[in-house]
Design a protein around this motif. Structure first.
Motif, short mmCIF file in Angstrom:
data_model
loop_
_atom_site.label_atom_id
_atom_site.label_comp_id
_atom_site.label_asym_id
_atom_site.label_seq_id
_atom_site.Cartn_x
_atom_site.Cartn_y
_atom_site.Cartn_z
N TRP A 156 -0.32 -9.26 4.96
CA TRP A 156 -0.97 -7.99 5.30
C TRP A 156 -0.16 -7.27 6.38
CZ3 TRP A 156 -2.61 -6.76 10.20
CH2 TRP A 156 -2.81 -7.81 11.10
N LEU A 157 0.59 -8.04 7.16
CA LEU A 157 1.44 -7.45 8.19
C LEU A 157 2.52 -6.56 7.57
CD1 LEU A 157 1.83 -10.76 10.19
CD2 LEU A 157 0.69 -8.70 11.07
N LEU A 158 3.04 -6.98 6.41
CA LEU A 158 4.07 -6.19 5.74
C LEU A 158 3.51 -4.85 5.28
CD1 LEU A 158 5.64 -9.13 3.77
CD2 LEU A 158 6.95 -7.59 5.22
N LEU A 159 2.27 -4.83 4.80
CA LEU A 159 1.67 -3.56 4.42
C LEU A 159 1.36 -2.71 5.64
CD1 LEU A 159 0.57 -1.56 2.43
CD2 LEU A 159 -1.56 -2.88 2.33
N ASP A 160 0.90 -3.32 6.71
CA ASP A 160 0.57 -2.55 7.91
C ASP A 160 1.79 -1.91 8.54
OD1 ASP A 160 -1.47 -1.62 9.67
OD2 ASP A 160 -0.77 -3.03 11.18
N ALA A 161 2.98 -2.45 8.24
CA ALA A 161 4.21 -1.85 8.76
C ALA A 161 4.62 -0.61 8.00
CB ALA A 161 5.35 -2.89 8.70
N TYR A 162 3.90 -0.31 6.89
CA TYR A 162 4.21 0.89 6.11
C TYR A 162 3.68 2.13 6.82
CZ TYR A 162 3.03 4.45 2.60
OH TYR A 162 2.85 5.63 1.92
N ARG A 163 4.59 3.06 7.09
CA ARG A 163 4.21 4.33 7.70
C ARG A 163 5.03 5.43 7.04
NH1 ARG A 163 3.58 0.65 11.70
NH2 ARG A 163 5.74 0.59 12.40
N THR A 168 8.47 9.77 10.05
CA THR A 168 8.79 8.37 9.78
C THR A 168 8.57 8.03 8.32
OG1 THR A 168 8.08 7.78 12.01
CG2 THR A 168 8.30 5.98 10.43
N HIS A 169 9.54 7.35 7.73
CA HIS A 169 9.39 6.75 6.40
C HIS A 169 9.79 5.29 6.56
CE1 HIS A 169 9.44 10.94 5.22
NE2 HIS A 169 9.10 10.61 4.00
N GLN A 170 8.82 4.41 6.67
CA GLN A 170 9.12 3.00 6.91
C GLN A 170 8.32 2.12 5.98
OE1 GLN A 170 9.50 0.97 10.94
NE2 GLN A 170 7.48 0.20 10.31
N ARG A 171 9.02 1.22 5.33
CA ARG A 171 8.38 0.20 4.50
C ARG A 171 9.22 -1.06 4.57
NH1 ARG A 171 9.17 -1.68 -0.76
NH2 ARG A 171 10.69 -0.05 -1.22
N PHE A 172 8.58 -2.20 4.77
CA PHE A 172 9.27 -3.48 4.76
C PHE A 172 9.03 -4.17 3.42
CE2 PHE A 172 9.10 -4.38 9.63
CZ PHE A 172 9.98 -3.34 9.83
N GLY A 173 9.99 -4.96 3.00
CA GLY A 173 9.80 -5.77 1.82
C GLY A 173 10.21 -5.06 0.55
N TYR A 174 9.78 -5.62 -0.57
CA TYR A 174 10.24 -5.19 -1.89
C TYR A 174 9.11 -4.70 -2.77
CZ TYR A 174 14.47 -7.48 -0.30
OH TYR A 174 15.57 -7.83 0.44
N LEU A 175 7.88 -5.09 -2.49
CA LEU A 175 6.74 -4.53 -3.19
C LEU A 175 6.48 -3.12 -2.70
CD1 LEU A 175 4.15 -7.48 -3.13
CD2 LEU A 175 5.79 -6.91 -4.92
#
Length: 312
Positions: A156-163, A168-175
Motif C-alpha cells: 500500500w506504501l507503493l500506491l501512497d507514493a503515487y502523486r 508532480t508526476h510520481q509513481r513507484f513500481g511497475y503496476l
C-alpha cells in the motif's frame, strides 16, 4: 525499482497488466498455500513506515527496513540500507542472506516520506528470491514483485507514493495506480482490512477506489450467485448454445472477458457424467474452477479454500 518522477513524464493508468496481476496472485497462493497467505494478515502500519527529518538518517532507514521485513514475514533477513546517486529509486543485491544490501536513491536523504515505499518493493524481491518464485520475463517478474508486496501487506506504501498534479508526476513500481488498487482491494476482501485511512495522497485513494470497483466485479460474474441480471441472462444464453452445440462448443469461451479474457467462463462436455461442466476463475485467487452445470451449488476452491455460491 523504477520511479516516474518530475513535472513531465506521463503516468500509465488503467489495467494493462491485469492478466499478469491475476497470475501473480495465483502463483503466490500456489507457492505459499492458503495458510501461508493468511499468515500475512497484518499490514505494515503508517507509524512503522514513518521516517521524518528528526530521525537519524541511517538508523531511521534501518528501522523502516526492519519494519518492512517484519511485514513480509522475513524475520531472519537483515537489510543494510545505503544511499547513492542513481537513476532508479532503489536496488537490492540478491544473495544467500541473511544480510541483503539495498541501495536507495540519494534523494531519499531529504524526501523521506517515500523511503518505505521504495524498500517494500526491494524486500518483496528478497522474499520471492527466497521462495524461488519467478516468472520467465523480467517485466513480468517486476509485476509479480509489486503484486507480492501489495498482496502480502507492504505494497500500500507503493500506491501512497503515487502523486500526480500540476507540479508532480510520481509513481513507484511497475503496476499502474489502479492495478495497485485492485491488488489491495483483493487483499482487503480476504482479510477484512480497509487501507483507505492510510492514504495520504488523494490521487492514491482515487486509484484505490477504481481498483476496488474492478475487484468487486470479480465477485459478481456468472456463474457466481451474486452475478447481476444482465450477467445471468448472458450466461443462460451461452449455456443453451453450448448444450445445443450451436454456439460455445466444448472448450469454447463465453461471457465478458474483462479486458484480458481471464474472467470468461468456458463450457465443456462432462465426459464421465454427460452434460456440461463450466470453468471460471475463482474471484479470490484466480485459479480456474470446474463444476458441473446443474443449477445452484457451492464450489470450494482447492487452492485458496474459498467457498463460492454458484448458479450454474
Amino acid at each position: 525499482m523504477t520511479e516516474n518522477g518530475g513535472p513531465g513524464g506521463p503516468i500509465e493508468h488503467g489495467f494493462p497488466h491485469l492478466a499478469t496481476v491475476r497470475a501473480s496472485i495465483t502463483a503466490l497462493f500456489r507457492r505459499l498455500s492458503a495458510d501461508g497467505i493468511r499468515a500475512h494478515a497484518t499490514s505494515i502500519t503508517p507509524a512503522d513506515a514513518a521516517f521524518d527529518a528528526a530521525d537519524d538518517l541511517h538508523l531511521g532507514a534501518q528501522r523502516v527496513a526492519a519494519a518492512t521485513v517484519r511485514a513480509l514475514r522475513l524475520p531472519d533477513a537483515r537489510m543494510v540500507v545505503s544511499f547513492r546517486a542513481m537513476e532508479e529509486a532503489a536496488t537490492v543485491e540478491l544473495a544467500a542472506g541473511p544480510e541483503y544490501f539495498v541501495e536507495v536513491n540519494d534523494r531519499f536523504r531529504t524526501h523521506r516520506r517515500d523511503l518505505a515505499a521504495a524498500l517494500s518493493h526491494e524486500v518483496a524481491h528478497v522474499l520471492l528470491h527466497r521462495l524461488d518464485l519467478r516468472f520467465p520475463g523480467a517485466a513480468e517478474n517486476e509485476l509479480l514483485t509489486d503484486t507480492a508486496a501489495a498482496y502480502l501487506g507492504a505494497g500500500w506504501l507503493l500506491l501512497d507514493a503515487y502523486r500526480e498534479d500540476a507540479l508532480t508526476h510520481q509513481r513507484f513500481g511497475y503496476l499502474t495506480p489502479e492495478e495497485f488498487g485492485y491488488v489491495l482491494a483483493k487483499r482487503a476482501a480476504l482479510f477484512g482490512e480497509d487501507p483507505s485511512p492510510w492514504f495520504t495522497s488523494p490521487r492514491a485513494y482515487e486509484a484505490y477506489v477504481r481498483g476496488r470497483a474492478l475487484a468487486e466485479r470479480d465477485h459478481r460474474r456468472a456463474p457466481l450467485a451474486a452475478a447481476g441480471p444482465l450477467a445471468r441472462r448472458r450466461y443462460a444464453k451461452a449455456r443453451r448454445a453450448a448444450a445445443s452445440g450451436s454456439g460455445a462448443a466444448a472448450g469454447a469461451t463465453a461471457g465478458p472477458a474483462a479486458g484480458d479474457g481471464s474472467a470468461a467462463y468456458r463450457f465443456e462436455q462432462d465426459g464421465s457424467r454427460g452434460g456440461l461442466r463450466v470453468s471460471f476463475p475463482c474471484p479470490v485467487c484466480a485459479q480456474r474452477l470446474r463444476v458441473p452445470v446443474r443449477g445452484r451449488l457451492r464450489a470450494r476452491c482447492g487452492l485458496c479454500h474459498s467457498v463460492l455460491d454458484c448458479l450454474t
